[in-house]
Design a protein around this motif. Structure first.
Motif, mmCIF file in Angstrom:
data_model
loop_
_atom_site.group_PDB
_atom_site.id
_atom_site.type_symbol
_atom_site.label_atom_id
_atom_site.label_comp_id
_atom_site.label_asym_id
_atom_site.label_seq_id
_atom_site.Cartn_x
_atom_site.Cartn_y
_atom_site.Cartn_z
ATOM 1 N N ASP A 218 1.016 -1.399 -0.005
ATOM 2 C CA ASP A 218 0.029 0.073 0.076
ATOM 3 C C ASP A 218 0.904 1.269 0.243
ATOM 4 N N ILE A 219 1.311 1.569 -1.191
ATOM 5 C CA ILE A 219 2.252 2.646 -1.308
ATOM 6 C C ILE A 219 1.834 4.093 -0.536
ATOM 7 N N ASP A 220 0.494 4.271 -0.935
ATOM 8 C CA ASP A 220 0.028 5.567 -0.328
ATOM 9 C C ASP A 220 0.128 5.497 0.962
ATOM 10 N N ASN A 221 -0.253 4.738 1.808
ATOM 11 C CA ASN A 221 -0.205 4.653 3.146
ATOM 12 C C ASN A 221 0.933 4.007 3.828
ATOM 13 N N ASN A 222 1.810 3.798 3.334
ATOM 14 C CA ASN A 222 3.076 2.950 3.750
ATOM 15 C C ASN A 222 3.779 3.804 4.839
ATOM 16 N N VAL A 223 3.676 3.572 6.054
ATOM 17 C CA VAL A 223 4.333 4.404 6.882
ATOM 18 C C VAL A 223 5.734 4.488 6.852
ATOM 19 N N TYR A 224 6.482 3.406 6.260
ATOM 20 C CA TYR A 224 7.875 3.218 6.221
ATOM 21 C C TYR A 224 8.251 3.983 5.029
ATOM 22 N N LEU A 225 7.501 4.020 3.906
ATOM 23 C CA LEU A 225 8.078 4.826 2.830
ATOM 24 C C LEU A 225 7.788 6.473 2.992
ATOM 25 N N ASN A 226 6.644 6.682 3.598
ATOM 26 C CA ASN A 226 6.209 8.102 4.052
ATOM 27 C C ASN A 226 7.328 8.555 4.991
ATOM 28 N N GLY A 227 7.799 7.519 5.951
ATOM 29 C CA GLY A 227 8.655 7.686 7.163
ATOM 30 C C GLY A 227 9.993 8.267 6.465
ATOM 31 N N LEU A 228 10.481 7.432 5.490
ATOM 32 C CA LEU A 228 11.654 7.631 4.757
ATOM 33 C C LEU A 228 11.786 8.981 4.175
ATOM 34 N N TYR A 229 10.547 9.444 3.593
ATOM 35 C CA TYR A 229 10.509 10.701 2.628
ATOM 36 C C TYR A 229 10.715 12.066 3.698
ATOM 37 N N ILE A 230 9.713 11.756 4.948
ATOM 38 C CA ILE A 230 9.716 12.814 5.763
ATOM 39 C C ILE A 230 11.179 12.809 6.258
ATOM 40 N N ALA A 231 11.776 11.951 6.730
ATOM 41 C CA ALA A 231 13.137 12.319 7.241
ATOM 42 C C ALA A 231 13.937 12.937 6.372
ATOM 43 N N ALA A 232 14.117 12.492 5.057
ATOM 44 C CA ALA A 232 14.634 13.294 4.177
ATOM 45 C C ALA A 232 14.296 14.756 4.073
ATOM 46 N N LEU A 233 13.182 14.795 4.214
ATOM 47 C CA LEU A 233 12.708 16.399 4.052
ATOM 48 C C LEU A 233 12.988 17.126 5.103
ATOM 49 N N LEU A 234 13.118 16.571 6.424
ATOM 50 C CA LEU A 234 13.391 17.519 7.799
ATOM 51 C C LEU A 234 15.065 17.626 7.629
#
Length: 160
Positions: A7-23
């Motif tokens: 579930d790419i849209d709701n994937n906490v691991y993928l979203n977490g990776l992206y958010i970490a990179a954005l901070l």
């Protein structure tokens, strides 16, 4: 949890990776609304590419794989009605539970921790760091209000 990887849209691991990179760094704090918009752009490269083109901000397509911006989701992005990433709060709670971010729900603010910065500097894939860097550059050149306003211009103007 076993279907989370698909579930790419709701994937906490993928979203977490992206958010970490954005901070970007430990001393900066970000509004949740800004993180939502940045994550939206991270997950929708075709929108990011068109936005940068519209705002005359150079971006190299080579930081993306072709399948990221040339697919059915990219074609359908011109019909989006709102800038929202489902699963954002779940992802923020996950990152908080791992000690990667600090959350202040009263002020709607988020910031990274030193642990998060070490992860980004040592483990983050280079292309993801490059995309996040370009998004952060976009936010330093334009304020969030103008970026959001550009996204809501008549769809024909920004989406070709």
């Amino acid at each position: 949890m076993e279907n989370r990887f698909f579930d790419i849209d709701n994937n906490v691991y993928l979203n977490g990776l992206y958010i970490a990179a954005l901070l970007v760094n430990v001393t900066s704090t970000y509004k949740l609304e800004e993180i939502n918009l940045k994550l939206f752009l991270m997950k929708n490269p075709s929108v990011l590419l068109n936005l940068c083109k519209y705002l005359d901000i150079p971006i190299n397509r080579n930081i993306f794989e072709e399948f990221q911006y040339s697919n059915l989701q990219a074609d359908m992005s011109k019909y989006l009605l709102k800038v929202q990433v489902s699963g954002l709060m779940e992802t923020l709670n996950f990152l908080y539970s791992k000690g990667l971010i600090k959350l202040d729900y009263n002020k709607n603010m988020v910031s990274s921790t030193e642990k998060c910065q070490k992860l980004v500097n040592n483990e983050m894939p280079e292309k993801i760091r490059c995309i996040a860097s370009k998004i952060n550059e976009l936010f330093t050149k334009r304020d969030m209000k103008s970026i959001k306003g550009t996204l809501f211009i008549e769809k024909g103007d920004i989406y070709e």
